[in-house]
Design a protein around this motif. Sequence first.
Motif, PDB file in Angstrom:
ATOM      1  N   VAL A 104      37.755  47.423  36.003  1.00 31.12           N
ATOM      2  CA  VAL A 104      37.858  46.806  37.269  1.00 31.12           C
ATOM      3  C   VAL A 104      37.483  45.504  37.126  1.00 31.12           C
ATOM      4  O   VAL A 104      38.216  44.608  37.744  1.00 31.12           O
ATOM      5  N   CYS A 105      36.277  45.056  36.669  1.00 26.42           N
ATOM      6  CA  CYS A 105      35.660  43.750  36.641  1.00 26.42           C
ATOM      7  C   CYS A 105      36.788  42.978  35.814  1.00 26.42           C
ATOM      8  O   CYS A 105      37.193  41.879  36.267  1.00 26.42           O
ATOM      9  N   VAL A 106      37.023  43.163  34.709  1.00 32.53           N
ATOM     10  CA  VAL A 106      37.665  42.392  33.664  1.00 32.53           C
ATOM     11  C   VAL A 106      39.211  42.008  34.484  1.00 32.53           C
ATOM     12  O   VAL A 106      39.503  41.052  34.156  1.00 32.53           O
ATOM     13  N   LEU A 107      39.850  43.340  34.779  1.00 32.18           N
ATOM     14  CA  LEU A 107      41.067  43.216  35.477  1.00 32.18           C
ATOM     15  C   LEU A 107      41.037  42.242  36.766  1.00 32.18           C
ATOM     16  O   LEU A 107      41.883  41.333  36.840  1.00 32.18           O
ATOM     17  N   THR A 108      39.954  42.269  37.427  1.00 30.88           N
ATOM     18  CA  THR A 108      39.896  41.467  38.725  1.00 30.88           C
ATOM     19  C   THR A 108      39.851  40.102  38.215  1.00 30.88           C
ATOM     20  O   THR A 108      40.452  38.997  38.774  1.00 30.88           O
ATOM     21  N   ILE A 109      38.972  39.633  37.509  1.00 26.96           N
ATOM     22  CA  ILE A 109      38.923  38.188  36.909  1.00 26.96           C
ATOM     23  C   ILE A 109      40.171  37.745  36.287  1.00 26.96           C
ATOM     24  O   ILE A 109      40.556  36.900  36.652  1.00 26.96           O
ATOM     25  N   LEU A 110      40.631  38.600  35.426  1.00 27.57           N
ATOM     26  CA  LEU A 110      42.186  38.135  34.806  1.00 27.57           C
ATOM     27  C   LEU A 110      42.945  37.790  35.867  1.00 27.57           C
ATOM     28  O   LEU A 110      43.798  36.927  35.791  1.00 27.57           O
ATOM     29  N   LEU A 111      43.255  38.815  36.721  1.00 21.39           N
ATOM     30  CA  LEU A 111      44.255  38.631  37.651  1.00 21.39           C
ATOM     31  C   LEU A 111      43.946  37.575  38.734  1.00 21.39           C
ATOM     32  O   LEU A 111      44.962  36.806  39.241  1.00 21.39           O
ATOM     33  N   GLU A 112      42.787  37.547  39.170  1.00 27.34           N
ATOM     34  CA  GLU A 112      42.531  36.449  40.291  1.00 27.34           C
ATOM     35  C   GLU A 112      42.586  35.014  39.616  1.00 27.34           C
ATOM     36  O   GLU A 112      42.929  34.026  40.242  1.00 27.34           O
ATOM     37  N   SER A 113      42.468  34.910  38.243  1.00 23.06           N
ATOM     38  CA  SER A 113      42.456  33.653  37.416  1.00 23.06           C
ATOM     39  C   SER A 113      43.996  33.165  37.655  1.00 23.06           C
ATOM     40  O   SER A 113      44.362  32.002  37.506  1.00 23.06           O
ATOM     41  N   GLU A 114      44.768  34.418  37.709  1.00 16.39           N
ATOM     42  CA  GLU A 114      46.247  33.891  37.688  1.00 16.39           C
ATOM     43  C   GLU A 114      46.936  33.743  39.104  1.00 16.39           C
ATOM     44  O   GLU A 114      48.023  33.468  39.390  1.00 16.39           O
ATOM     45  N   GLY A 115      45.923  33.972  40.105  1.00 14.23           N
ATOM     46  CA  GLY A 115      46.209  33.347  41.339  1.00 14.23           C
ATOM     47  C   GLY A 115      46.707  34.686  42.248  1.00 14.23           C
ATOM     48  O   GLY A 115      47.138  34.604  43.352  1.00 14.23           O
ATOM     49  N   TYR A 116      46.605  35.951  41.902  1.00 11.81           N
ATOM     50  CA  TYR A 116      46.464  37.258  42.581  1.00 11.81           C
ATOM     51  C   TYR A 116      45.475  37.559  43.391  1.00 11.81           C
ATOM     52  O   TYR A 116      44.358  37.135  43.126  1.00 11.81           O
ATOM     53  N   ILE A 117      45.565  38.302  44.539  1.00 15.17           N
ATOM     54  CA  ILE A 117      44.709  38.790  45.436  1.00 15.17           C
ATOM     55  C   ILE A 117      44.397  40.188  44.889  1.00 15.17           C
ATOM     56  O   ILE A 117      45.460  40.960  44.681  1.00 15.17           O
ATOM     57  N   VAL A 118      43.198  40.595  44.548  1.00 13.80           N
ATOM     58  CA  VAL A 118      42.856  41.652  43.803  1.00 13.80           C
ATOM     59  C   VAL A 118      42.255  42.647  44.905  1.00 13.80           C
ATOM     60  O   VAL A 118      40.987  42.060  45.398  1.00 13.80           O
ATOM     61  N   ILE A 119      42.471  43.912  45.013  1.00 11.96           N
ATOM     62  CA  ILE A 119      41.679  44.747  45.854  1.00 11.96           C
ATOM     63  C   ILE A 119      41.407  46.020  44.720  1.00 11.96           C
ATOM     64  O   ILE A 119      42.406  46.375  43.993  1.00 11.96           O
ATOM     65  N   ALA A 120      40.057  46.423  44.964  1.00 14.35           N
ATOM     66  CA  ALA A 120      39.938  47.585  44.030  1.00 14.35           C
ATOM     67  C   ALA A 120      39.449  49.070  44.779  1.00 14.35           C
ATOM     68  O   ALA A 120      38.992  48.764  45.971  1.00 14.35           O
ATOM     69  N   GLU A 121      39.734  49.999  44.367  1.00 15.15           N
ATOM     70  CA  GLU A 121      39.145  51.306  44.831  1.00 15.15           C
ATOM     71  C   GLU A 121      39.086  52.244  43.649  1.00 15.15           C
ATOM     72  O   GLU A 121      39.823  52.311  42.826  1.00 15.15           O
ATOM     73  N   SER A 122      37.681  52.672  43.552  1.00 16.41           N
ATOM     74  CA  SER A 122      37.202  53.501  42.597  1.00 16.41           C
ATOM     75  C   SER A 122      37.271  55.070  42.854  1.00 16.41           C
ATOM     76  O   SER A 122      37.367  55.832  41.932  1.00 16.41           O
ATOM     77  N   ASP A 123      37.703  55.366  44.261  1.00 10.06           N
ATOM     78  CA  ASP A 123      37.801  56.848  44.698  1.00 10.06           C
ATOM     79  C   ASP A 123      39.301  57.002  44.758  1.00 10.06           C
ATOM     80  O   ASP A 123      39.697  56.722  45.899  1.00 10.06           O
ATOM     81  N   SER A 124      39.832  57.916  43.938  1.00 12.35           N
ATOM     82  CA  SER A 124      41.207  58.337  44.027  1.00 12.35           C
ATOM     83  C   SER A 124      41.469  59.067  45.372  1.00 12.35           C
ATOM     84  O   SER A 124      42.624  59.096  45.840  1.00 12.35           O
TER      85      SER A 124
END
Length: 120
Positions: free
Chosen positions: A16-36
């Motif tokens: 989640v951390c890696v994807l968040t950094i990657l996607l936010e660096s591309e200008g996306y707003i990232v929301i995370a949820e760890s509980d399905s």
Amino acid sequence: MQNTKILICDDDKEIVCVLTILLESEGYIVIAESDSTRLIEKIKVESPDILLLDIWMPQILGDEIIRLIRADSDLNKLPVIAFSASHNTEGIAMEAGANDYISKPFDIDDVLFAVNNLLK
């Protein structure tokens, strides 16, 4: 890309951390949820433009979540990119209704390509 929301659901905080950094660096707003078990409600509240979803989640498996999304008339148009480190899960994800699939460990360029492709 501005104001485009991407929801990530994975129980692995490092992914989640890696994807968040990657996607936010591309200008996306990232929301995370760890509980399905909270994911469907999170989708309804946040209205993401795309969902990145791990197939092997505790409580509710990713393919079950995809089926719930596809069965809900309010959510069924949500693009879903499934991912997993397990072999032989691409078929499971695609059969459930995922729009795309990425194997873990993933290449950053593959993630960006899949996201950009589905948002076109």
